[in-house]
Scaffold this active site. Structure first.
Site, mmCIF file in Angstrom:
data_model
loop_
_atom_site.group_PDB
_atom_site.id
_atom_site.type_symbol
_atom_site.label_atom_id
_atom_site.label_comp_id
_atom_site.label_asym_id
_atom_site.label_seq_id
_atom_site.Cartn_x
_atom_site.Cartn_y
_atom_site.Cartn_z
ATOM 1 N N ASP A 11 -52.176 46.966 13.418
ATOM 2 C CA ASP A 11 -51.410 47.117 12.178
ATOM 3 C C ASP A 11 -52.348 47.416 11.024
ATOM 4 O OD1 ASP A 11 -48.920 46.682 13.407
ATOM 5 O OD2 ASP A 11 -49.224 44.521 13.359
ATOM 6 N N LYS B 165 -51.131 48.356 20.488
ATOM 7 C CA LYS B 165 -49.819 48.768 19.991
ATOM 8 C C LYS B 165 -49.989 49.503 18.670
ATOM 9 C CE LYS B 165 -46.669 45.916 17.996
ATOM 10 N NZ LYS B 165 -46.178 46.587 16.777
ATOM 11 N N ASP C 57 -44.943 51.987 19.386
ATOM 12 C CA ASP C 57 -43.827 51.147 18.937
ATOM 13 C C ASP C 57 -43.108 51.839 17.780
ATOM 14 O OD1 ASP C 57 -42.182 49.028 18.179
ATOM 15 O OD2 ASP C 57 -43.804 47.864 17.277
ATOM 16 N N LYS D 261 -39.588 52.502 18.082
ATOM 17 C CA LYS D 261 -38.187 52.048 18.171
ATOM 18 C C LYS D 261 -37.182 53.171 17.913
ATOM 19 C CE LYS D 261 -39.350 47.380 16.584
ATOM 20 N NZ LYS D 261 -40.721 47.617 16.055
ATOM 21 N N PHE D 262 -37.125 54.126 18.834
ATOM 22 C CA PHE D 262 -36.216 55.261 18.641
ATOM 23 C C PHE D 262 -34.752 54.809 18.646
ATOM 24 C CE2 PHE D 262 -39.746 57.501 21.069
ATOM 25 C CZ PHE D 262 -40.362 57.952 19.915
ATOM 26 N N ASP E 56 -31.282 57.135 17.884
ATOM 27 C CA ASP E 56 -30.685 58.376 17.382
ATOM 28 C C ASP E 56 -29.694 58.845 18.437
ATOM 29 O OD1 ASP E 56 -30.296 60.905 16.025
ATOM 30 O OD2 ASP E 56 -32.298 60.693 15.189
ATOM 31 N N THR F 256 -35.768 40.280 15.798
ATOM 32 C CA THR F 256 -35.900 38.826 15.589
ATOM 33 C C THR F 256 -35.771 38.464 14.108
ATOM 34 O OG1 THR F 256 -38.280 39.102 15.581
ATOM 35 C CG2 THR F 256 -37.287 38.353 17.632
ATOM 36 N N GLY G 286 -51.616 40.353 17.182
ATOM 37 C CA GLY G 286 -52.271 41.121 16.125
ATOM 38 C C GLY G 286 -53.372 40.326 15.473
ATOM 39 N N ARG G 287 -53.028 39.727 14.317
ATOM 40 C CA ARG G 287 -54.031 39.110 13.452
ATOM 41 C C ARG G 287 -54.944 38.058 14.087
ATOM 42 N NH1 ARG G 287 -49.479 38.541 9.028
ATOM 43 N NH2 ARG G 287 -48.349 38.527 11.015
#
Ligand code: C5P
Length: 239
Positions: A12, A34, A61, A63-64, A66, A125, A217-218
């Site tokens: 990120d 990711k 990532d 998140k399609f 459509d 979430t 991540g962090r």
């Protein structure tokens, strides 16, 4: 699967330089990286290839969500990028997921490449029971039931797994069985700061609950020594 292969590090960050530095620092240590909207939109699809050239696998990532034809076309692009995983919103519907899964199978067969794993996001979430009812107009069902039913719909559509909160692992295992992939974020080792994450589990707890992969991540990317932090997590998983 080895413990290290279960870890997906969330890159990120805004810039390619920062992202590639982390990939180089963690080289050979973890399963995949990711890339979300932030990095993909600032660096472009070339970042996927650059990470792959450094030996890293990539979970795209984006998140399609459509119409089926558009998502199927995007799924072909993901297949041509040779990414490791990508995701779609289950809320896009059965046909959309079905077309995405079929597009991956067709395109990878045509190219003789390994198909990317396809994942569905069920209910984000960040959405509460109240928002599900009042804003999204899904009433008469508990949020966990919606998660379980959408996960089942994803599986029936040929999607390989879901991204979900650790709290949802057991309902998804119940409805979708053991051969459906579960990728879970919200992971915090006992020694790491929680940051803005609220419902967290440790890597070991996520594994014991039945997660296949965990997005972290962090605790790794913001550590003084990302390699050391990753190694501590691997040790905890291997205990
Ligand atoms: O730094 P941290 O470990 O909190 O990063 C978690 C990653 O997983 C971030 O990329 C975040 O956007 C993502 N994520 C999450 N919770 C979700 C879905 C995705 O934290 N429910």
């Amino acid at each position: 699967m080895q413990a290290r292969d279960r870890i997906i590090v969330a890159l990120d960050v805004d810039g390619e330089r920062e992202a590639l530095k982390l990939v180089e620092q963690l080289s050979g240590m973890i399963g995949a990286y990711k890339i979300g909207m932030q990095l993909y939109n600032s660096s472009g699809p070339g970042i996927v290839e650059r990470i792959q050239n450094l030996g890293g696998k990539v979970f795209v990532d984006l998140k399609f969500h459509d119409i089926p034809n558009t998502v199927a076309a995007a799924a072909r692009v993901m297949t041509r990028l040779r990414c490791f995983m990508f995701n779609v919103h289950a809320a896009g519907g059965r046909e959309m997921m079905d077309r995405a899964a079929s597009a991956v199978a067709e395109e990878s067969e045509k190219l003789h490449t390994k198909p990317p794993l396809t994942l569905a996001v069920t209910v984000l979430t960040s959405i509460s029971q109240l928002e599900l009812e009042k804003d999204m107009l899904i009433s008469g069902l508990q949020l966990e039931e919606v998660v379980g039913r959408w996960a089942a719909m994803a599986k029936e559509s040929g999607i390989n797994g879901v991204v979900c909160s650790p709290r949802e692992i057991s309902i998804i295992r119940q409805t979708c069985g053991n051969d459906f992939l579960i990728v879970t974020p919200g992971i915090r080792p006992a020694w790491a700061e929680t940051n803005d994450q609220k419902r967290i589990t440790t890597p070991r707890q996520a594994l014991d609950l039945g997660a296949d992969y965990m997005v972290i991540g962090r605790p790794i990317t913001a550590a003084n020594d990302p390699r050391e932090a990753a190694q501590k997590i691997i040790d905890e998983l291997e205990e």
